[in-house]
Enzyme design. Structure first.
Site, PDB file in Angstrom:
ATOM      1  N   GLY A  54       0.831  -1.195   0.000  1.00 45.75           N
ATOM      2  CA  GLY A  54       0.000   0.000   0.000  1.00 45.75           C
ATOM      3  C   GLY A  54       0.866   1.245   0.000  1.00 45.75           C
ATOM      4  O   GLY A  54       2.009   1.221   0.474  1.00 45.75           O
ATOM      5  N   GLN A  59       2.950   9.965   1.207  1.00 45.52           N
ATOM      6  CA  GLN A  59       4.268   9.311   1.150  1.00 45.52           C
ATOM      7  C   GLN A  59       5.066   9.753  -0.066  1.00 45.52           C
ATOM      8  O   GLN A  59       6.275   9.482  -0.137  1.00 45.52           O
ATOM      9  CB  GLN A  59       4.113   7.786   1.161  1.00 45.52           C
ATOM     10  CG  GLN A  59       3.565   7.259   2.483  1.00 45.52           C
ATOM     11  CD  GLN A  59       3.494   5.758   2.492  1.00 45.52           C
ATOM     12  OE1 GLN A  59       2.517   5.174   2.021  1.00 45.52           O
ATOM     13  NE2 GLN A  59       4.528   5.103   2.994  1.00 45.52           N
ATOM     14  N   CYS A 116       6.512  -0.151   6.926  1.00 52.54           N
ATOM     15  CA  CYS A 116       6.026   1.031   6.204  1.00 52.54           C
ATOM     16  C   CYS A 116       7.148   1.506   5.286  1.00 52.54           C
ATOM     17  O   CYS A 116       8.303   1.600   5.718  1.00 52.54           O
ATOM     18  CB  CYS A 116       5.653   2.126   7.194  1.00 52.54           C
ATOM     19  SG  CYS A 116       5.100   3.642   6.388  1.00 52.54           S
ATOM     20  N   LEU A 117       6.817   1.813   4.041  1.00 51.11           N
ATOM     21  CA  LEU A 117       7.839   2.252   3.088  1.00 51.11           C
ATOM     22  C   LEU A 117       8.469   3.578   3.502  1.00 51.11           C
ATOM     23  O   LEU A 117       9.551   3.916   3.042  1.00 51.11           O
ATOM     24  CB  LEU A 117       7.236   2.359   1.681  1.00 51.11           C
ATOM     25  CG  LEU A 117       6.803   1.007   1.076  1.00 51.11           C
ATOM     26  CD1 LEU A 117       6.042   1.222  -0.225  1.00 51.11           C
ATOM     27  CD2 LEU A 117       8.008   0.108   0.853  1.00 51.11           C
ATOM     28  N   HIS A 158      -3.945   1.282   7.869  1.00 57.27           N
ATOM     29  CA  HIS A 158      -2.590   1.843   7.806  1.00 57.27           C
ATOM     30  C   HIS A 158      -2.549   3.012   6.813  1.00 57.27           C
ATOM     31  O   HIS A 158      -1.980   4.075   7.111  1.00 57.27           O
ATOM     32  CB  HIS A 158      -1.611   0.720   7.398  1.00 57.27           C
ATOM     33  CG  HIS A 158      -0.188   1.137   7.248  1.00 57.27           C
ATOM     34  ND1 HIS A 158       0.839   0.599   7.995  1.00 57.27           N
ATOM     35  CD2 HIS A 158       0.412   2.037   6.409  1.00 57.27           C
ATOM     36  CE1 HIS A 158       1.982   1.162   7.634  1.00 57.27           C
ATOM     37  NE2 HIS A 158       1.759   2.030   6.673  1.00 57.27           N
ATOM     38  N   GLU A 159      -3.159   2.816   5.638  1.00 53.96           N
ATOM     39  CA  GLU A 159      -3.086   3.851   4.595  1.00 53.96           C
ATOM     40  C   GLU A 159      -3.950   5.074   4.956  1.00 53.96           C
ATOM     41  O   GLU A 159      -3.547   6.214   4.718  1.00 53.96           O
ATOM     42  CB  GLU A 159      -3.497   3.282   3.237  1.00 53.96           C
ATOM     43  CG  GLU A 159      -2.638   2.111   2.743  1.00 53.96           C
ATOM     44  CD  GLU A 159      -1.147   2.365   2.805  1.00 53.96           C
ATOM     45  OE1 GLU A 159      -0.723   3.525   2.655  1.00 53.96           O
ATOM     46  OE2 GLU A 159      -0.386   1.390   3.006  1.00 53.96           O
ATOM     47  N   HIS A 162      -2.183   7.302   7.210  1.00 56.39           N
ATOM     48  CA  HIS A 162      -1.260   8.214   6.517  1.00 56.39           C
ATOM     49  C   HIS A 162      -1.975   9.493   6.092  1.00 56.39           C
ATOM     50  O   HIS A 162      -1.411  10.589   6.157  1.00 56.39           O
ATOM     51  CB  HIS A 162      -0.672   7.559   5.265  1.00 56.39           C
ATOM     52  CG  HIS A 162       0.527   6.699   5.514  1.00 56.39           C
ATOM     53  ND1 HIS A 162       1.670   7.178   6.091  1.00 56.39           N
ATOM     54  CD2 HIS A 162       0.779   5.389   5.230  1.00 56.39           C
ATOM     55  CE1 HIS A 162       2.575   6.202   6.166  1.00 56.39           C
ATOM     56  NE2 HIS A 162       2.057   5.102   5.651  1.00 56.39           N
TER      57      HIS A 162
HETATM   58 ZN    ZN Z   1       3.015   3.285   5.588  1.00 58.33          ZN
END
Ligand code: ZN
Length: 200
Positions: A54, A59, A116-117, A158-159, A162
């Site tokens: 995701g 991000q 998480c990226l 999670h997304e 963000h």
């Molecule tokens: Zn993340």
């Protein structure tokens, strides 16, 4: 919407970048179905490809309420069939979600490891609601409702976090934060013994 595979991946911003904390704006009605919104989604798709399950617009430092999700067979190859079914994890085809709102549909929560990226090199256990309902839009402006359980419900939470400026480090069980790199061995071989301590 056809995927423009020529889209250039964006650079993912990391924890500490203000874009991850400042929140997002709703995508305006006029932007639905436009080449600009399609371009954003193509860039996000190209950025996510092969890296994670995701990605949310903040991000890549875009303050809009958009995220993309894609979970493939490859990304779950480290899990046994039992683990996959316990977590309700199965491939989720690529999808872009715009202007989501959500609520839990039961009080049940589950704890699983997340990464998480924007926090590369770490993972942690994070409690999330097991079952949620999400209302939102597809990029063409069509309304959609998702009823999700298990792993997809986790990715959505999670997304959407963000989009609201929250990171998994705000939600995790702090003592479970761990490096994904080898952990190292510590003292040179034999030293523990000479100190009267048992070797691990
Ligand atoms: Zn993340």
């Amino acid at each position: 919407m056809g995927f423009d595979s020529r889209a250039t991946p964006a650079e993912i911003v990391r924890i500490g970048h203000p874009a991850l904390r400042h929140g997002t704006r709703m995508v305006a009605q006029e932007l639905f179905g436009t080449p600009a919104l399609d371009e954003l989604i193509d860039v996000m798709r190209a950025t996510l490809a092969g890296k994670g399950v995701g990605l949310a617009a903040p991000q890549i430092a875009v303050p809009l309420r958009v995220f993309v999700i894609e979970d493939s067979e490859d990304r779950m190859s480290h899990l046994s069939p039992e683990q996959r079914s316990e977590r309700y994890r199965s491939p989720y085809p690529f999808e872009a979600i715009v202007n989501p709102t959500w609520h839990a549909t039961s009080a049940r929560t589950a704890i699983e490891q997340e990464g998480c990226l924007s926090i590369p090199g770490f993972r942690a256990d994070v409690p999330r609601y097991w079952a949620i309902e999400v209302d939102g839009y597809r990029p063409d402006g069509e309304r959609k409702r998702w009823s999700l359980e298990g792993w997809p419900a986790r990715i959505f939470q999670h997304e959407i976090d963000h989009l609201d400026g929250w990171l998994l480090t705000d939600r995790m069980l702090p003592r479970t934060l761990a490096s994904t790199e080898p952990h190292g061995v510590g003292a040179p071989s034999g030293l523990l013994g000479r100190l009267g301590l048992s070797e691990p």
